[in-house]
Design an enzyme around this catalytic site. Structure first.
Site, PDB file in Angstrom:
ATOM      1  N   THR A   1       4.622  -0.377  19.129  1.00  0.00           N
ATOM      2  CA  THR A   1       3.966   0.492  18.135  1.00  0.00           C
ATOM      3  C   THR A   1       2.718  -0.198  17.580  1.00  0.00           C
ATOM      4  O   THR A   1       1.723   0.447  17.302  1.00  0.00           O
ATOM      5  CB  THR A   1       4.911   0.893  16.985  1.00  0.00           C
ATOM      6  OG1 THR A   1       5.552  -0.276  16.496  1.00  0.00           O
ATOM      7  CG2 THR A   1       5.960   1.878  17.422  1.00  0.00           C
TER       8      THR A   1
ATOM      9  N   GLU B   1       3.602  -3.081  11.473  1.00  0.00           N
ATOM     10  CA  GLU B   1       4.379  -3.218  12.720  1.00  0.00           C
ATOM     11  C   GLU B   1       4.374  -4.679  13.171  1.00  0.00           C
ATOM     12  O   GLU B   1       5.384  -5.202  13.650  1.00  0.00           O
ATOM     13  CB  GLU B   1       3.826  -2.328  13.845  1.00  0.00           C
ATOM     14  CG  GLU B   1       3.606  -0.851  13.501  1.00  0.00           C
ATOM     15  CD  GLU B   1       4.872  -0.062  13.220  1.00  0.00           C
ATOM     16  OE1 GLU B   1       5.959  -0.659  13.102  1.00  0.00           O
ATOM     17  OE2 GLU B   1       4.782   1.171  13.102  1.00  0.00           O
TER      18      GLU B   1
ATOM     19  N   TRP C   1       0.852  -1.198   0.000  1.00  0.00           N
ATOM     20  CA  TRP C   1       0.000   0.000   0.000  1.00  0.00           C
ATOM     21  C   TRP C   1       0.884   1.243   0.000  1.00  0.00           C
ATOM     22  O   TRP C   1       2.048   1.184   0.420  1.00  0.00           O
ATOM     23  CB  TRP C   1      -0.954   0.004   1.196  1.00  0.00           C
ATOM     24  CG  TRP C   1      -0.312   0.009   2.559  1.00  0.00           C
ATOM     25  CD1 TRP C   1      -0.023  -1.074   3.334  1.00  0.00           C
ATOM     26  CD2 TRP C   1       0.128   1.157   3.311  1.00  0.00           C
ATOM     27  NE1 TRP C   1       0.561  -0.684   4.515  1.00  0.00           N
ATOM     28  CE2 TRP C   1       0.665   0.685   4.532  1.00  0.00           C
ATOM     29  CE3 TRP C   1       0.121   2.536   3.083  1.00  0.00           C
ATOM     30  CZ2 TRP C   1       1.183   1.539   5.515  1.00  0.00           C
ATOM     31  CZ3 TRP C   1       0.644   3.386   4.047  1.00  0.00           C
ATOM     32  CH2 TRP C   1       1.173   2.888   5.253  1.00  0.00           C
TER      33      TRP C   1
ATOM     34  N   GLU D   1       8.675  -2.784  18.101  1.00  0.00           N
ATOM     35  CA  GLU D   1       7.704  -2.992  17.021  1.00  0.00           C
ATOM     36  C   GLU D   1       6.365  -3.422  17.610  1.00  0.00           C
ATOM     37  O   GLU D   1       5.301  -3.031  17.141  1.00  0.00           O
ATOM     38  CB  GLU D   1       8.197  -4.060  16.032  1.00  0.00           C
ATOM     39  CG  GLU D   1       9.424  -3.654  15.219  1.00  0.00           C
ATOM     40  CD  GLU D   1       9.145  -2.612  14.134  1.00  0.00           C
ATOM     41  OE1 GLU D   1       7.993  -2.164  13.970  1.00  0.00           O
ATOM     42  OE2 GLU D   1      10.103  -2.232  13.439  1.00  0.00           O
TER      43      GLU D   1
ATOM     44  N   GLU E   1       8.584   1.456   6.631  1.00  0.00           N
ATOM     45  CA  GLU E   1       8.271   2.374   7.729  1.00  0.00           C
ATOM     46  C   GLU E   1       8.059   3.804   7.242  1.00  0.00           C
ATOM     47  O   GLU E   1       7.272   4.555   7.819  1.00  0.00           O
ATOM     48  CB  GLU E   1       9.406   2.361   8.769  1.00  0.00           C
ATOM     49  CG  GLU E   1       9.475   1.105   9.619  1.00  0.00           C
ATOM     50  CD  GLU E   1       8.410   1.068  10.709  1.00  0.00           C
ATOM     51  OE1 GLU E   1       7.876   2.127  11.068  1.00  0.00           O
ATOM     52  OE2 GLU E   1       8.111  -0.034  11.192  1.00  0.00           O
TER      53      GLU E   1
HETATM   54 FE   FE2 Z   1       7.878  -0.177  13.227  1.00  0.00          FE
HETATM   55 FE   FE2 Z   2       6.087   2.495  12.039  1.00  0.00          FE
END
Ligand code: FE2
Ligand code: FE2
Length: 333
Positions: A174, A204, A37, A171, A118
């Protein structure tokens, strides 16, 4: 060679020894670009004839977002936007670093691939927030500017074991945070923001899986040093990547932001405890065998750590006085 040098040397070798594994799995851990995406998939199309209507509709949906949720979303966006700092961190790790900047080594491909995935997070959240018209973008941009200038110290040095414990934890943290913002966005009536945060949380989750897998390999090859590193990282504590954020006005900006995140239960001490217990069970810490006395002590410490945080979490309260946030024109939250 001192004991410490020997340990660093063997860590480097363990990480280097994982290169084939990383290379073989890289495209299940990262998504091919043509299947990924992009931020513009979820934003009004400025080239469309009806762009005005698209923007109006976009803003109507964002209308009811409460200030506390907005503040947490901005803090999350600021965190994502400090990505240069995180790529720098990966490139400090022994055995992982990208030696040329365009190296073909599996680790270098991983770190550039991770960074490029990211990179969309901050982009999308930034544009989303800009288009809502509810945010003082200059104050937010100033915060990002300061944060990247200030940097952040994970306290892992160049140690890849500490580095991968840190990234496994972070990770997941988040993921938890974006998932909870998605739920609150839905509650506030913005299903587009719900979708956006859900997508980011999905990335994530995939990244978390990758870093946990890397660390699992370390546990398989070098359990003694792996468990000592996990213990060390938990004693240092996981520093939030944006803890040096600064808008040039409020000296307590990060604390105020994380208090709001605790209050609306986007990211809490309980979450911190649950992440620890999840990593402890995921890496099967309780069943590691053949450890030295000192590593067995670390094992014990780790197996009881989550409980300790849960007890602390019960005693904490974040019901302090409302604070002003420059990000939303000094309104109090
Ligand atoms: Fe991340
Ligand atoms: Fe991120």
């Amino acid at each position: 060679m001192t004991k410490q040098e020997k340990s660093i040397h063997s860590r480097f070798e363990v990480i280097k020894g994982m290169e084939d594994f990383v290379g073989e799995n890289i495209y299940t851990l990262l998504k091919p670009v043509n299947e990924s995406w992009q931020p513009s998939d979820f934003l009004p199309d400025m080239t469309a004839e009806n762009w005005r209507e698209q923007i109006n509709e976009f803003r109507q949906r964002a209308e009811a977002l409460p200030d506390d949720l907005l503040v947490v979303l901005i803090g999350d966006m600021v965190t994502e936007e400090a990505l240069p700092t995180y790529q720098t961190f990966l490139n400090r790790l022994d055995g992982v670093k990208d030696e040329t900047g365009a190296s073909n080594s599996p680790w270098a491909q991983w770190s550039r691939g991770w960074t490029s995935e990211e990179n969309r997070h901050g982009d999308l959240l930034n544009k989303y927030l800009y288009l809502t018209g509810k945010v003082d973008m200059r104050a937010v941009e100033t915060t990002i500017h300061h944060l990247i200038r200030n940097g952040f110290d994970t306290q892992t040095g160049s140690d890849p074991y500490l580095g991968f414990v840190y990234t496994s934890f972070q990770e997941r943290a988040t993921k938890v945070s974006h998932t909870n913002v998605a739920k609150l966005a839905k509650k506030a009536g913005d299903d587009r923001l719900q979708k956006i945060c859900g997508l980011i949380a999905g990335d994530e989750a995939r990244h978390e899986k990758a870093y946990r897998l890397f660390m699992q390999k370390v546990f398989d090859t070098d359990p003694e040093e792996a468990v000592l590193s996990f213990e060390k990282m938990m004693k240092i504590k996981i520093t939030m990547p944006a803890h040096l954020m600064d808008d040039g006005k409020n000296k307590n900006l990060f604390t105020n932001f994380s208090n709001v995140a605790q209050r609306i239960e986007v990211y809490t001490t309980k979450d911190y405890a649950e992440i620890i217990s999840d990593l402890v069970s995921g890496w099967n810490i309780g069943n590691l065998k053949g450890l030295s006395d000192i590593a067995a002590k670390a094992q014990d410490y780790l197996c009881n750590l989550s409980e300790r945080y849960l007890k602390v979490a019960k005693r904490l309260s974040f019901a302090g006085p409302a604070e002003k946030f420059s990000w939303i024109f000094d309104r109090e939250v």
